[in-house]
Write a protein that holds these residues in place. Structure first.
Motif, short mmCIF file in Angstrom:
data_model
loop_
_atom_site.label_atom_id
_atom_site.label_comp_id
_atom_site.label_asym_id
_atom_site.label_seq_id
_atom_site.Cartn_x
_atom_site.Cartn_y
_atom_site.Cartn_z
N UNK A 156 24.76 27.11 73.82
CA UNK A 156 24.57 26.50 75.47
C UNK A 156 24.01 25.02 75.58
N UNK A 157 23.00 24.96 74.62
CA UNK A 157 22.32 23.58 74.67
C UNK A 157 23.13 22.61 74.36
N UNK A 158 24.05 22.75 73.36
CA UNK A 158 25.09 21.89 72.86
C UNK A 158 26.10 21.65 73.86
N UNK A 159 26.77 22.76 74.46
CA UNK A 159 27.74 22.48 75.42
C UNK A 159 27.20 21.96 76.89
N UNK A 160 25.94 21.98 76.90
CA UNK A 160 25.42 21.40 78.09
C UNK A 160 25.42 19.72 77.89
N UNK A 161 25.74 19.24 76.93
CA UNK A 161 25.63 17.62 76.78
C UNK A 161 27.24 17.26 77.28
N UNK A 162 27.41 16.15 78.27
CA UNK A 162 28.49 15.76 78.53
C UNK A 162 28.80 14.50 77.68
N UNK A 163 28.97 14.76 76.58
CA UNK A 163 29.17 13.63 75.45
C UNK A 163 30.43 14.20 74.69
N UNK A 164 31.00 13.28 73.89
CA UNK A 164 31.99 13.61 72.94
C UNK A 164 31.70 12.81 71.48
N UNK A 165 31.87 13.78 70.57
CA UNK A 165 31.81 13.24 69.03
C UNK A 165 32.98 13.13 68.57
N UNK A 166 33.77 11.96 68.41
CA UNK A 166 34.82 11.84 67.44
C UNK A 166 35.93 12.63 68.45
N UNK A 167 35.95 12.22 69.70
CA UNK A 167 36.87 12.76 70.59
C UNK A 167 36.99 14.19 70.84
N UNK A 168 35.74 15.00 70.46
CA UNK A 168 35.81 16.56 71.09
C UNK A 168 34.36 16.70 71.67
N UNK A 169 34.03 17.76 72.14
CA UNK A 169 32.63 18.20 72.84
C UNK A 169 31.75 18.34 71.79
N UNK A 170 30.49 18.25 72.11
CA UNK A 170 29.44 18.58 71.20
C UNK A 170 29.26 20.05 70.93
N UNK A 171 29.22 20.62 69.53
CA UNK A 171 29.08 21.84 69.39
C UNK A 171 27.56 22.19 68.81
N UNK A 172 27.48 23.36 68.16
CA UNK A 172 26.14 23.93 67.83
C UNK A 172 26.16 23.20 66.49
N UNK A 173 26.92 22.92 65.79
CA UNK A 173 27.11 22.21 64.27
C UNK A 173 26.50 20.52 64.31
N UNK A 174 26.73 20.20 65.72
CA UNK A 174 26.41 18.84 65.75
C UNK A 174 24.79 18.67 65.97
N UNK A 175 23.98 20.07 66.21
CA UNK A 175 22.65 19.95 66.70
C UNK A 175 21.92 20.48 65.35
N UNK A 176 20.76 19.43 65.20
CA UNK A 176 19.81 19.75 64.06
C UNK A 176 18.70 20.44 64.69
N UNK A 177 18.27 21.59 64.83
CA UNK A 177 17.11 22.07 65.20
C UNK A 177 16.66 23.12 64.31
N UNK A 178 15.38 23.47 64.61
CA UNK A 178 14.24 24.42 63.73
C UNK A 178 13.64 25.37 64.71
N UNK A 179 13.69 26.56 64.69
CA UNK A 179 12.96 27.40 65.84
C UNK A 179 11.91 28.15 65.02
N UNK A 180 10.89 28.59 65.72
CA UNK A 180 9.69 29.49 65.31
C UNK A 180 9.39 30.33 66.38
N UNK A 181 9.30 31.70 65.90
CA UNK A 181 8.69 32.55 66.88
C UNK A 181 7.03 32.61 66.72
N UNK A 182 6.55 32.75 67.96
CA UNK A 182 5.01 32.84 67.92
C UNK A 182 4.78 34.17 68.66
N UNK A 183 3.45 34.93 68.39
CA UNK A 183 3.36 36.08 68.89
C UNK A 183 2.01 35.99 69.75
N UNK A 184 1.39 35.02 69.93
CA UNK A 184 0.06 35.01 70.53
C UNK A 184 0.16 33.91 71.71
#
Length: 344
Positions: free
Chosen positions: A103-131
């Motif tokens: 959803x984050x990727x699709x919220x960009x009103x941008x195009x890359x090489x003539x197509x909408x931004x997709x999750x494969x265009x996003x470089x991210x790393x996530x971590x779960x914390x419990x405290x």
């Protein structure tokens, strides 16, 4: 679900490395055995190590100026009810994050090489914390502060007596300190809550570090853009720009409800938060008009956050009193939102 998006912090120019932020996200791993360490994950991989994250983010900053952030931080804070819905399952949270980042990727009103931004265009790393720990803006710390101040003064007095700078009865002063510790209104297991005290109950939340540049290191994707989704004429061509935060927040909420069958109350919705910020009178009026069961739950959620819902029963025809009540309620709900103690 309380979500924040913030740019890399800066003191003048931005740091050229994500090392400090990544190290901060390693705080819950301190002192743990190797088998118990919580690692990063992305859209497709698990067990990503700290150094891999630093290298990937630092190596994906082509043509960014020192005055531009190199990454953004997204924090997702599920409410107690949301965590109960998924039984605080770590695997459920990971599945959810991977859908949210689509959803984050699709919220960009941008195009890359003539197509909408997709999750494969996003470089991210996530971590779960419990405290989570109590901070200065929390109600418990604020209301305990007068006791903390007196205790500190008494301890300073004891030190002065011990150093021969003052005469006094140390035993009586220590007794008074013990009395104040017991009188403090907010405690956990008989111990006064102070800044840094771990919060009780389920506290799982997710931190995400997202590169400013796309995965190819060619295009800048800024969720902090001052432009909403729009088009602008540049060099005679229409160019899409902007990031739709509203669409992202709404999608994140709907995704959770659909994936896990969560029944969301009005005060837990993004729509309610927007209404509160723009028109608090309408926000409180809407709550009082909810069906009985939903209104009861809404009151319970607000009360748990320290909001005096008795003020909602004031007749609205008593205009002056009602407006005063709304001002007090607005202050209370604002603090609850700021501390993320209610999931809106």
């Amino acid at each position: 679900m309380y979500i924040t998006i913030t740019a890399q912090k800066t003191d003048g120019n931005y740091a050229q490395s994500a090392v400090d932020f990544v190290n901060y996200l390693e705080k819950e791993n301190v002192g743990k055995n190797t088998d118990d360490l919580e690692h990063f994950f992305d859209q497709y991989e698990e067990g990503i190590l700290r150094q891999e994250v630093i290298s990937a983010i630092d190596g994906n900053t082509a043509k960014l100026k020192k005055s531009e952030p190199k990454f953004y931080s997204i924090t997702l804070n599920p409410s107690e009810r949301e965590l109960k819905t998924i039984q605080s399952s770590q695997e459920a949270l990971k599945r959810y994050i991977r859908e949210v980042m689509k959803a984050y990727a699709s919220s960009f009103n941008r195009e890359i090489n003539g197509r909408p931004v997709t999750i494969d265009d996003i470089k991210y790393y996530a971590k779960i914390e419990h405290q989570r720990t109590f901070k200065g803006s929390d109600k418990q710390i604020i209301e305990n502060q007068p006791y903390a101040t007196q205790i500190l003064q008494l301890k300073q007095e004891i030190r002065r007596i011990e150093h021969g700078e003052l005469r006094g009865n140390i035993s009586k002063l220590q007794q008074r300190i013990e009395q104040l510790e017991q009188e403090a209104p907010h405690q956990i297991n008989g111990i006064r809550i102070v800044r840094g005290t771990s919060k009780p109950g389920p506290q799982s939340h997710i931190h995400i570090i997202v590169s400013r540049k796309d995965a190819s290191n060619r295009y800048s994707l800024s969720p902090g853009s001052k432009y909403r989704a729009s088009e602008v004429l540049m060099n005679g061509k229409k160019v899409k720009r902007g990031f739709d935060r509203d669409a992202f927040y709404k999608s994140a909420e709907k995704t959770f409800d659909k994936m896990f069958g969560h029944k969301r109350n009005y005060v837990e919705t993004y729509r309610a938060r927007k209404t509160f910020l723009k028109n608090p009178k309408l926000y409180f009026s809407t709550i009082t008009k909810l069906p009985t069961n939903e209104r009861t739950l809404a009151f319970q959620l607000l009360q748990r956050s320290g909001v005096d819902t008795a003020l909602l029963t004031i007749p609205t025809n008593k205009l002056q009193l009602a407006m005063k009540a709304i001002h007090i309620l607005k202050k209370g709900v604002g603090k609850a939102i700021e501390s993320a103690s209610i999931g809106i």
